[in-house]
Design a protein around this motif. Structure first.
Motif, PDB file in Angstrom:
ATOM      1  N   ASN A  36       5.449 -10.013  12.051  1.00  0.00           N
ATOM      2  CA  ASN A  36       4.444 -10.935  11.510  1.00  0.00           C
ATOM      3  C   ASN A  36       4.054 -11.940  12.591  1.00  0.00           C
ATOM      4  O   ASN A  36       4.684 -12.004  13.655  1.00  0.00           O
ATOM      5  N   PRO A  37       3.005 -12.720  12.365  1.00  0.00           N
ATOM      6  CA  PRO A  37       2.519 -13.637  13.414  1.00  0.00           C
ATOM      7  C   PRO A  37       3.586 -14.603  13.938  1.00  0.00           C
ATOM      8  O   PRO A  37       3.591 -14.911  15.138  1.00  0.00           O
ATOM      9  N   TYR A  38       4.479 -15.075  13.075  1.00  0.00           N
ATOM     10  CA  TYR A  38       5.503 -16.028  13.512  1.00  0.00           C
ATOM     11  C   TYR A  38       6.413 -15.404  14.568  1.00  0.00           C
ATOM     12  O   TYR A  38       6.622 -15.979  15.649  1.00  0.00           O
ATOM     13  N   TYR A  39       6.937 -14.216  14.290  1.00  0.00           N
ATOM     14  CA  TYR A  39       7.853 -13.573  15.242  1.00  0.00           C
ATOM     15  C   TYR A  39       7.102 -12.978  16.423  1.00  0.00           C
ATOM     16  O   TYR A  39       7.662 -12.869  17.527  1.00  0.00           O
ATOM     17  N   GLN A  40       5.835 -12.601  16.231  1.00  0.00           N
ATOM     18  CA  GLN A  40       5.019 -12.164  17.360  1.00  0.00           C
ATOM     19  C   GLN A  40       4.868 -13.305  18.370  1.00  0.00           C
ATOM     20  O   GLN A  40       4.910 -13.084  19.583  1.00  0.00           O
ATOM     21  N   GLY A  41       4.722 -14.536  17.843  1.00  0.00           N
ATOM     22  CA  GLY A  41       4.623 -15.712  18.703  1.00  0.00           C
ATOM     23  C   GLY A  41       5.899 -15.927  19.497  1.00  0.00           C
ATOM     24  O   GLY A  41       5.865 -16.220  20.699  1.00  0.00           O
ATOM     25  N   ILE A  42       7.058 -15.776  18.838  1.00  0.00           N
ATOM     26  CA  ILE A  42       8.340 -15.928  19.534  1.00  0.00           C
ATOM     27  C   ILE A  42       8.467 -14.880  20.642  1.00  0.00           C
ATOM     28  O   ILE A  42       8.936 -15.172  21.747  1.00  0.00           O
ATOM     29  N   GLN A  43       8.017 -13.671  20.342  1.00  0.00           N
ATOM     30  CA  GLN A  43       8.105 -12.594  21.335  1.00  0.00           C
ATOM     31  C   GLN A  43       7.218 -12.878  22.538  1.00  0.00           C
ATOM     32  O   GLN A  43       7.606 -12.639  23.694  1.00  0.00           O
ATOM     33  N   ARG A  44       6.013 -13.413  22.291  1.00  0.00           N
ATOM     34  CA  ARG A  44       5.104 -13.730  23.385  1.00  0.00           C
ATOM     35  C   ARG A  44       5.652 -14.860  24.263  1.00  0.00           C
ATOM     36  O   ARG A  44       5.472 -14.864  25.483  1.00  0.00           O
ATOM     37  N   GLU A  45       6.337 -15.821  23.637  1.00  0.00           N
ATOM     38  CA  GLU A  45       6.836 -16.990  24.368  1.00  0.00           C
ATOM     39  C   GLU A  45       8.110 -16.716  25.158  1.00  0.00           C
ATOM     40  O   GLU A  45       8.542 -17.545  25.950  1.00  0.00           O
ATOM     41  N   HIS A  46       8.731 -15.565  24.913  1.00  0.00           N
ATOM     42  CA  HIS A  46       9.975 -15.203  25.604  1.00  0.00           C
ATOM     43  C   HIS A  46      11.012 -16.325  25.484  1.00  0.00           C
ATOM     44  O   HIS A  46      11.601 -16.774  26.464  1.00  0.00           O
ATOM     45  N   ARG A  47      11.226 -16.786  24.283  1.00  0.00           N
ATOM     46  CA  ARG A  47      12.156 -17.892  24.070  1.00  0.00           C
ATOM     47  C   ARG A  47      13.598 -17.507  24.398  1.00  0.00           C
ATOM     48  O   ARG A  47      13.986 -16.343  24.323  1.00  0.00           O
ATOM     49  N   ASP A  48      14.406 -18.515  24.718  1.00  0.00           N
ATOM     50  CA  ASP A  48      15.843 -18.319  24.880  1.00  0.00           C
ATOM     51  C   ASP A  48      16.406 -17.779  23.571  1.00  0.00           C
ATOM     52  O   ASP A  48      15.950 -18.169  22.482  1.00  0.00           O
ATOM     53  N   ILE A  49      17.400 -16.900  23.662  1.00  0.00           N
ATOM     54  CA  ILE A  49      17.936 -16.216  22.480  1.00  0.00           C
ATOM     55  C   ILE A  49      18.503 -17.179  21.442  1.00  0.00           C
ATOM     56  O   ILE A  49      18.662 -16.816  20.268  1.00  0.00           O
ATOM     57  N   ARG A  50      18.756 -18.417  21.828  1.00  0.00           N
ATOM     58  CA  ARG A  50      19.319 -19.368  20.868  1.00  0.00           C
ATOM     59  C   ARG A  50      18.350 -19.689  19.729  1.00  0.00           C
ATOM     60  O   ARG A  50      18.753 -20.340  18.752  1.00  0.00           O
ATOM     61  N   TRP A  51      17.122 -19.181  19.815  1.00  0.00           N
ATOM     62  CA  TRP A  51      16.185 -19.395  18.709  1.00  0.00           C
ATOM     63  C   TRP A  51      16.699 -18.799  17.402  1.00  0.00           C
ATOM     64  O   TRP A  51      16.314 -19.239  16.312  1.00  0.00           O
ATOM     65  N   ILE A  52      17.602 -17.826  17.499  1.00  0.00           N
ATOM     66  CA  ILE A  52      18.069 -17.179  16.274  1.00  0.00           C
ATOM     67  C   ILE A  52      18.941 -18.108  15.418  1.00  0.00           C
ATOM     68  O   ILE A  52      19.133 -17.854  14.234  1.00  0.00           O
TER      69      ILE A  52
END
Length: 301
Positions: free
Chosen positions: A174-190
């Motif tokens: 979905n758009p929320y997780y697509q955004g996280i994927q695009r931003e290449h966030r640190d894994i601690r986002w989980i």
């Protein structure tokens, strides 16, 4: 329900005062004999043997059953002779396998097919359980061999790794997780997400917790909303928006490829674990179990 195999196993163990001799005479493996006896004892609600490290002896109820079992076995032999079934019965060799969910569902079907190509007389009985139970069954000689996705401490279990499996974070597409994927966030986002985990004995869960601990993510900081043992149910729950999970890439690959789910690496370089063949170090592998090992070596050289 009581069956002929259980009666035959009981009779041959009682006749030979030995599980191993009974296994040889019936052309079965010792764990198969043990399972048949255990199931028969459960069915009848009473112990049939007094077991020690050096011998087995009939209990009082075992002695009562023995004469009836002999009559059944004798009648079966007569039927075999009449219909010439003896050769077919002796040629079949059953191998009992305990496997954790990921290898059971995604690797073992191909392995058994490969083994069957070399020996069409092999019969397989697959018991699906978690990695802890695999170690327990192999260590206690309740099965011939096992497959597990995590090494569980057991003095009698020997692990032979053969497949490199990647663990990944899986989320709804979905758009929320697509955004996280695009931003290449640190894994601690989980840490801020709703997380679904496998059961406590699962090799996938054990390995995921080890990796997260290494990445500085404590289990007590996770927002665990559900425990689901079946990977298919777990993935369907993720697809429905219930949360995220850590799972084998083998299990999630199809959902990622068709766009149902998104996959994220667990940290720099990803997280990997070995899928292993497990056998009891006290005994040499039976010839049929060795055929499984040779099939693995052909498929995963």
């Amino acid at each position: 329900m009581m069956n002929l195999r259980q009666i035959e196993a009981f009779y041959m163990v009682a006749k030979n005062n030995s599980f191993s001799k009974a296994a040889r005479e019936l052309h079965l493996t010792q764990p198969t004999i043990s399972t048949n006896i255990t199931n028969l004892e459960k069915e009848l609600g009473t112990p049939l043997f007094i077991r020690s490290t050096t011998s087995v002896a009939l209990t009082e109820n075992g002695e009562k059953l023995y004469i009836q079992a002999k009559r059944i076995v004798d009648a079966t032999k007569m039927i075999d002779r009449i219909f010439d079934r003896k050769r077919e019965r002796e040629m079949r060799m059953e191998i009992v396998i305990a496997a954790s969910t990921v290898p059971a569902q995604y690797l073992i079907p191909q392995i058994l097919l490969e083994a069957s190509k070399q020996d069409k007389s092999l019969q397989f009985r697959l018991i699906e359980c978690d990695s802890e139970e695999v170690a327990n069954k192999v260590g206690n000689q309740l099965v011939d061999i096992g497959f597990a996705g995590s090494v569980i401490e057991n003095r009698y279990c020997k692990y032979l790794p053969f497949y490199d499996d990647e663990l990944i974070v899986v989320a709804p597409n979905n758009p929320y997780y697509q955004g996280i994927q695009r931003e290449h966030r640190d894994i601690r986002w989980i840490e801020g997400e709703r997380i679904i985990l496998r059961e406590a004995g699962s090799g996938t869960r054990k390995e995921a917790m080890r990796v997260m601990k290494r990445l500085g993510i404590a289990e007590e900081n996770l927002n665990i909303v559900a425990i689901i043992s079946n990977p298919l149910t777990l993935l369907q729950s993720i697809a429905g928006g219930m949360g995220i999970t850590v799972i084998s890439k083998l299990a999630a690959q199809k959902y990622i490829e068709d766009g149902t789910l998104l996959g994220f690496s667990l940290g720099e370089g990803g997280a990997h674990r070995a899928i292993s063949l497990v056998y009891n170090s006290k005994d040499n592998m039976s010839e049929s179990a060795q055929q499984i090992q040779r099939a693995i070596e052909r498929l995963y050289p």
